[in-house]
Design a protein around this motif. Structure first.
Motif, short mmCIF file in Angstrom:
data_model
loop_
_atom_site.label_atom_id
_atom_site.label_comp_id
_atom_site.label_asym_id
_atom_site.label_seq_id
_atom_site.Cartn_x
_atom_site.Cartn_y
_atom_site.Cartn_z
N THR A 39 23.75 -0.55 -69.58
CA THR A 39 23.38 0.09 -68.31
C THR A 39 22.19 1.02 -68.52
O THR A 39 21.27 1.07 -67.68
N GLU A 43 18.74 0.45 -66.38
CA GLU A 43 18.17 1.45 -65.46
C GLU A 43 16.84 1.98 -65.97
O GLU A 43 15.96 2.31 -65.17
N HIS A 46 14.01 -0.25 -64.87
CA HIS A 46 13.49 0.12 -63.55
C HIS A 46 12.58 1.35 -63.65
O HIS A 46 11.51 1.39 -63.03
N ILE A 60 18.40 9.02 -62.28
CA ILE A 60 19.15 7.89 -62.84
C ILE A 60 20.62 8.30 -62.94
O ILE A 60 20.93 9.42 -63.36
N GLY A 68 25.10 1.37 -62.56
CA GLY A 68 24.13 2.46 -62.62
C GLY A 68 23.17 2.40 -61.45
O GLY A 68 23.13 1.41 -60.71
N THR A 69 22.40 3.45 -61.32
CA THR A 69 21.42 3.53 -60.23
C THR A 69 20.17 4.21 -60.75
O THR A 69 20.24 5.22 -61.45
N ALA A 70 19.03 3.64 -60.40
CA ALA A 70 17.74 4.29 -60.68
C ALA A 70 17.03 4.47 -59.35
O ALA A 70 16.67 3.50 -58.69
N GLY A 87 14.86 -4.69 -64.24
CA GLY A 87 16.05 -4.22 -64.94
C GLY A 87 16.68 -5.24 -65.88
O GLY A 87 16.88 -4.97 -67.07
N ASP A 189 20.16 -5.59 -57.35
CA ASP A 189 18.71 -5.74 -57.43
C ASP A 189 18.23 -6.97 -56.67
O ASP A 189 17.15 -6.96 -56.04
#
Length: 232
Positions: A39, A43, A46, A60, A68-70, A87, A189
């Motif tokens: 992960t 991220e 990205h 992030i 996860g998140t970016a 990613g 994504d």
């Protein structure tokens, strides 16, 4: 254990650690913990793309379910698409890099990359509780492995991490392939790429999977010892 490992050839050590990695990622809690390494790479793929495209990384998040998140900002839709696309290929390329480092005996350099990435994220990007705790503890494990300064332990630890990243990169790519074909509005994504490009999510899922498969095939041909060497 050390004496046993010393009796094994290179292929036997490789596949023994591969088996260990597969078992490790299936253990509740522990598996999620180590799968978060992938992960982190995903991220940061990205984030790196956003930075290279004159964008901005806002935040992030690393979550306790390996997602996860970016959050990024980019000046155009085309650049946003490139950021969204980066990613999965980036994580698979990182696995390839780590196998190359391991095969050539550069485990220390690999550990330096890992802890540098963890600290950069800790200082600049990650703000959620789980993400901070994970980065701190993972950095501690890397520092401990480095402090012990046991070449065999370092080699095994780094090889296991490399194999976990590789396995998770493949699995996550297959998951997004499935979601892109069956649940295009909930494919992460791929959903973002479809919205920005007005091209169906299935196209992006197939493209990402094709690239991932190509990298994975190269890694297996180049860095996986021939199975026949297990018996000699």
């Amino acid at each position: 254990m050390k004496a046993f490992l010393l009796q094994l050839n290179e292929a036997q050590v490789f596949y023994a650690t591969l088996l260990l990695a597969v078992i490790l990622i299936r253990i509740p809690l522990i598996g999620v913990y180590f799968r978060t390494v992938n992960t982190l790479f995903h991220e940061n793929g990205h984030a790196l793309a956003a930075i290279l495209l004159n964008g901005e990384v806002t935040r992030i998040e690393l979550k306790n379910d390996t997602s996860g998140t970016a959050l990024t900002k980019t000046p155009s839709a085309i650049r946003a698409m490139l950021v969204a696309f980066s990613g999965y290929p980036f994580a698979t390329l990182c696995a390839a890099l780590f196998f190359w480092l391991s095969v050539n005996g550069y485990e220390k350099a690999g550990l330096l990359i890992l802890i540098s990435l963890a600290l950069i994220n800790l200082i600049l990007f990650v703000r959620n509780t789980y993400g901070i705790i994970w980065l701190l503890t993972f950095s501690g494990i890397i520092l401990l492995a480095n402090w012990l300064n046991l070449p065999l332990l370092t080699k095994i630890f780094f090889l296991v991490i490399s194999q976990i990243v590789f396995a998770e990169a493949i699995i996550s790519t297959l998951v997004v392939f499935y979601l892109g074909l069956t649940r295009p509005r909930k494919a992460g994504d791929v959903t973002i790429l479809a919205r920005l490009s007005h091209i169906p999510a299935a196209f992006w899922a197939i493209l990402i999977t094709g690239i991932g498969a190509g990298i994975a095939w190269f890694v297996m041909l180049r860095f996986f010892p021939p199975p026949a060497q297990l018996f000699f």
